[in-house]
Scaffold this motif. Structure first.
Motif, PDB file in Angstrom:
ATOM      1  N   TRP A   1       0.812  -1.216   0.000  1.00  0.00           N
ATOM      2  CA  TRP A   1       0.000   0.000   0.000  1.00  0.00           C
ATOM      3  C   TRP A   1       0.853   1.278   0.000  1.00  0.00           C
ATOM      4  N   PRO A   2       1.835   1.412   0.916  1.00  0.00           N
ATOM      5  CA  PRO A   2       2.647   2.640   0.905  1.00  0.00           C
ATOM      6  C   PRO A   2       3.429   2.812  -0.391  1.00  0.00           C
ATOM      7  N   LYS A   3       3.889   1.708  -0.964  1.00  0.00           N
ATOM      8  CA  LYS A   3       4.688   1.796  -2.196  1.00  0.00           C
ATOM      9  C   LYS A   3       3.849   2.271  -3.374  1.00  0.00           C
ATOM     10  N   LEU A   4       2.633   1.750  -3.481  1.00  0.00           N
ATOM     11  CA  LEU A   4       1.763   2.173  -4.578  1.00  0.00           C
ATOM     12  C   LEU A   4       1.457   3.663  -4.489  1.00  0.00           C
ATOM     13  N   LYS A   5       1.155   4.137  -3.297  1.00  0.00           N
ATOM     14  CA  LYS A   5       0.818   5.550  -3.134  1.00  0.00           C
ATOM     15  C   LYS A   5       2.036   6.443  -3.349  1.00  0.00           C
ATOM     16  N   GLN A   6       3.191   5.954  -2.941  1.00  0.00           N
ATOM     17  CA  GLN A   6       4.412   6.748  -3.124  1.00  0.00           C
ATOM     18  C   GLN A   6       4.804   6.840  -4.598  1.00  0.00           C
ATOM     19  N   LEU A   7       4.775   5.715  -5.292  1.00  0.00           N
ATOM     20  CA  LEU A   7       5.186   5.701  -6.693  1.00  0.00           C
ATOM     21  C   LEU A   7       4.146   6.344  -7.609  1.00  0.00           C
ATOM     22  N   GLY A   8       2.863   6.059  -7.325  1.00  0.00           N
ATOM     23  CA  GLY A   8       1.808   6.565  -8.199  1.00  0.00           C
ATOM     24  C   GLY A   8       1.499   8.032  -7.982  1.00  0.00           C
ATOM     25  N   ARG A   9       1.572   8.493  -6.760  1.00  0.00           N
ATOM     26  CA  ARG A   9       1.226   9.864  -6.375  1.00  0.00           C
ATOM     27  C   ARG A   9      -0.158  10.278  -6.881  1.00  0.00           C
ATOM     28  N   PHE A  10      -0.747  11.181  -6.159  1.00  0.00           N
ATOM     29  CA  PHE A  10      -2.088  11.632  -6.513  1.00  0.00           C
ATOM     30  C   PHE A  10      -2.060  12.580  -7.703  1.00  0.00           C
ATOM     31  N   ALA A  11      -3.173  12.603  -8.433  1.00  0.00           N
ATOM     32  CA  ALA A  11      -3.268  13.412  -9.646  1.00  0.00           C
ATOM     33  C   ALA A  11      -3.002  14.887  -9.350  1.00  0.00           C
ATOM     34  N   HIS A  12      -3.492  15.382  -8.210  1.00  0.00           N
ATOM     35  CA  HIS A  12      -3.301  16.801  -7.899  1.00  0.00           C
ATOM     36  C   HIS A  12      -1.848  17.126  -7.584  1.00  0.00           C
ATOM     37  N   GLU A  13      -1.020  16.089  -7.418  1.00  0.00           N
ATOM     38  CA  GLU A  13       0.412  16.282  -7.217  1.00  0.00           C
ATOM     39  C   GLU A  13       1.183  16.024  -8.514  1.00  0.00           C
ATOM     40  N   GLY A  14       0.434  15.853  -9.608  1.00  0.00           N
ATOM     41  CA  GLY A  14       1.074  15.549 -10.880  1.00  0.00           C
ATOM     42  C   GLY A  14       1.268  14.068 -11.101  1.00  0.00           C
ATOM     43  N   GLY A  15       0.603  13.255 -10.286  1.00  0.00           N
ATOM     44  CA  GLY A  15       0.757  11.812 -10.369  1.00  0.00           C
ATOM     45  C   GLY A  15      -0.371  11.124 -11.113  1.00  0.00           C
ATOM     46  N   LEU A  16      -0.505   9.819 -10.872  1.00  0.00           N
ATOM     47  CA  LEU A  16      -1.400   8.965 -11.645  1.00  0.00           C
ATOM     48  C   LEU A  16      -2.613   8.459 -10.870  1.00  0.00           C
ATOM     49  N   ILE A  17      -2.670   8.719  -9.576  1.00  0.00           N
ATOM     50  CA  ILE A  17      -3.730   8.170  -8.747  1.00  0.00           C
ATOM     51  C   ILE A  17      -4.901   9.150  -8.642  1.00  0.00           C
ATOM     52  N   GLU A  18      -6.087   8.667  -9.014  1.00  0.00           N
ATOM     53  CA  GLU A  18      -7.295   9.479  -8.906  1.00  0.00           C
ATOM     54  C   GLU A  18      -7.874   9.404  -7.495  1.00  0.00           C
ATOM     55  N   LYS A  19      -7.919   8.183  -6.943  1.00  0.00           N
ATOM     56  CA  LYS A  19      -8.437   8.024  -5.592  1.00  0.00           C
ATOM     57  C   LYS A  19      -7.975   6.704  -5.012  1.00  0.00           C
ATOM     58  N   VAL A  20      -8.043   6.599  -3.695  1.00  0.00           N
ATOM     59  CA  VAL A  20      -7.690   5.369  -2.998  1.00  0.00           C
ATOM     60  C   VAL A  20      -8.822   5.005  -2.038  1.00  0.00           C
ATOM     61  N   HIS A  21      -8.999   3.719  -1.849  1.00  0.00           N
ATOM     62  CA  HIS A  21      -9.966   3.205  -0.880  1.00  0.00           C
ATOM     63  C   HIS A  21      -9.157   2.496   0.204  1.00  0.00           C
ATOM     64  N   GLU A  22      -8.946   3.180   1.300  1.00  0.00           N
ATOM     65  CA  GLU A  22      -8.047   2.685   2.347  1.00  0.00           C
ATOM     66  C   GLU A  22      -8.517   1.353   2.919  1.00  0.00           C
ATOM     67  N   ASN A  23      -9.793   1.214   3.211  1.00  0.00           N
ATOM     68  CA  ASN A  23     -10.281   0.006   3.876  1.00  0.00           C
ATOM     69  C   ASN A  23     -10.173  -1.234   2.998  1.00  0.00           C
ATOM     70  N   THR A  24     -10.468  -1.071   1.712  1.00  0.00           N
ATOM     71  CA  THR A  24     -10.468  -2.238   0.818  1.00  0.00           C
ATOM     72  C   THR A  24      -9.150  -2.413   0.075  1.00  0.00           C
ATOM     73  N   GLY A  25      -8.236  -1.451   0.185  1.00  0.00           N
ATOM     74  CA  GLY A  25      -6.943  -1.568  -0.482  1.00  0.00           C
ATOM     75  C   GLY A  25      -7.038  -1.498  -1.994  1.00  0.00           C
ATOM     76  N   VAL A  26      -7.794  -0.523  -2.501  1.00  0.00           N
ATOM     77  CA  VAL A  26      -7.969  -0.368  -3.945  1.00  0.00           C
ATOM     78  C   VAL A  26      -7.478   1.012  -4.373  1.00  0.00           C
ATOM     79  N   VAL A  27      -6.616   1.036  -5.374  1.00  0.00           N
ATOM     80  CA  VAL A  27      -6.131   2.279  -5.973  1.00  0.00           C
ATOM     81  C   VAL A  27      -6.780   2.427  -7.344  1.00  0.00           C
ATOM     82  N   THR A  28      -7.395   3.567  -7.610  1.00  0.00           N
ATOM     83  CA  THR A  28      -7.951   3.861  -8.925  1.00  0.00           C
ATOM     84  C   THR A  28      -7.069   4.901  -9.608  1.00  0.00           C
ATOM     85  N   LEU A  29      -6.560   4.561 -10.786  1.00  0.00           N
ATOM     86  CA  LEU A  29      -5.712   5.488 -11.524  1.00  0.00           C
ATOM     87  C   LEU A  29      -6.564   6.464 -12.330  1.00  0.00           C
ATOM     88  N   ILE A  30      -5.924   7.464 -12.902  1.00  0.00           N
ATOM     89  CA  ILE A  30      -6.655   8.502 -13.619  1.00  0.00           C
ATOM     90  C   ILE A  30      -7.273   7.995 -14.919  1.00  0.00           C
TER      91      ILE A  30
END
Length: 210
Positions: free
Chosen positions: A76-105
């Motif tokens: 989980w930490p690695k995906l969020k670190q490498l993907g980074r959120f879209a508002h930071e110029g990254g690829l991640i649109e949203k994350v679901h912490e409880n279910t462990g799901v990353v949605t990309l842009i």
């Protein structure tokens, strides 16, 4: 779409550059297996087609660990670190912490799963899967659940683990080693094959294998 730029050391690059559909990696602690897995998961989720078949949000990418909690802790930490959120110029649109799901842009998802909840692995089409510490899973997880889920698009898989005697991970490694079809490839590395690790840390690992 934001660019995804990462660095891989030579051993990781050798695995990444392989054209094999199924890769089996036996490597020592601190080789960088989890970093490589996170990179491959994100790259797989960024694909728009596989084997000429268009990929949609219905084709998921799975990281599968022996337990969900273990997978969440490692990946989980690695995906969020490498993907980074879209508002930071990254690829991640949203994350679901409880279910462990990353949605990309692009709408595609990477899900963390555990074989302690095998029913959560069923009923979905996959384009890519990483099986981490395969030796600690039941063999039928691959044969009966994950392999069939990959068949719709001819998806790929990465098996990673730490060598620990002769078990079904060892058997899968031997299967890949002896394969002549080009579909499977086996890789074996030591902790010292990671040039980014300080020599003192490598020596500590070898002197204290546990």
């Amino acid at each position: 779409m934001a660019e995804f730029r990462v660095s891989l050391h030579p051993g990781q690059r050798a695995i990444h550059n392989s054209k094999a559909k199924y890769k089996v990696v036996a490597a020592g602690r601190r080789f960088g297996k989890s970093h490589l897995a996170a990179v491959e998961l994100i790259l797989a989720a960024l694909q728009t087609e596989h084997n000429g078949i268009p990929l949609t949000s219905q084709h998921e990418v799975y990281y599968v660990a022996p337990t969900f909690d273990q997978g969440k802790r490692i990946m989980w930490p690695k995906l969020k670190q490498l993907g980074r959120f879209a508002h930071e110029g990254g690829l991640i649109e949203k994350v679901h912490e409880n279910t462990g799901v990353v949605t990309l842009i692009n709408g595609r998802q990477i899900s963390i799963k555990g074989t302690d909840k095998p029913d959560s692995l069923r009923g979905i089409g996959l384009s890519y899967v990483v099986l981490d510490e395969y030796a600690d899973m039941k063999p039928n997880v691959w044969d009966e659940i994950l392999l069939p889920a990959l068949m719709d698009v001819g998806g790929d898989a990465l098996f990673i683990g730490t060598p620990r005697g002769k078990n079904h991970f060892y058997e899968k490694f031997q299967e890949a080693l002896l394969d002549t079809s080009g579909e499977w490839e086996a890789f074996s590395f030591h902790s010292k094959d990671n040039p980014t690790r300080p020599e003192k840390e490598v020596q500590r690992l070898y002197n204290n294998p546990k």
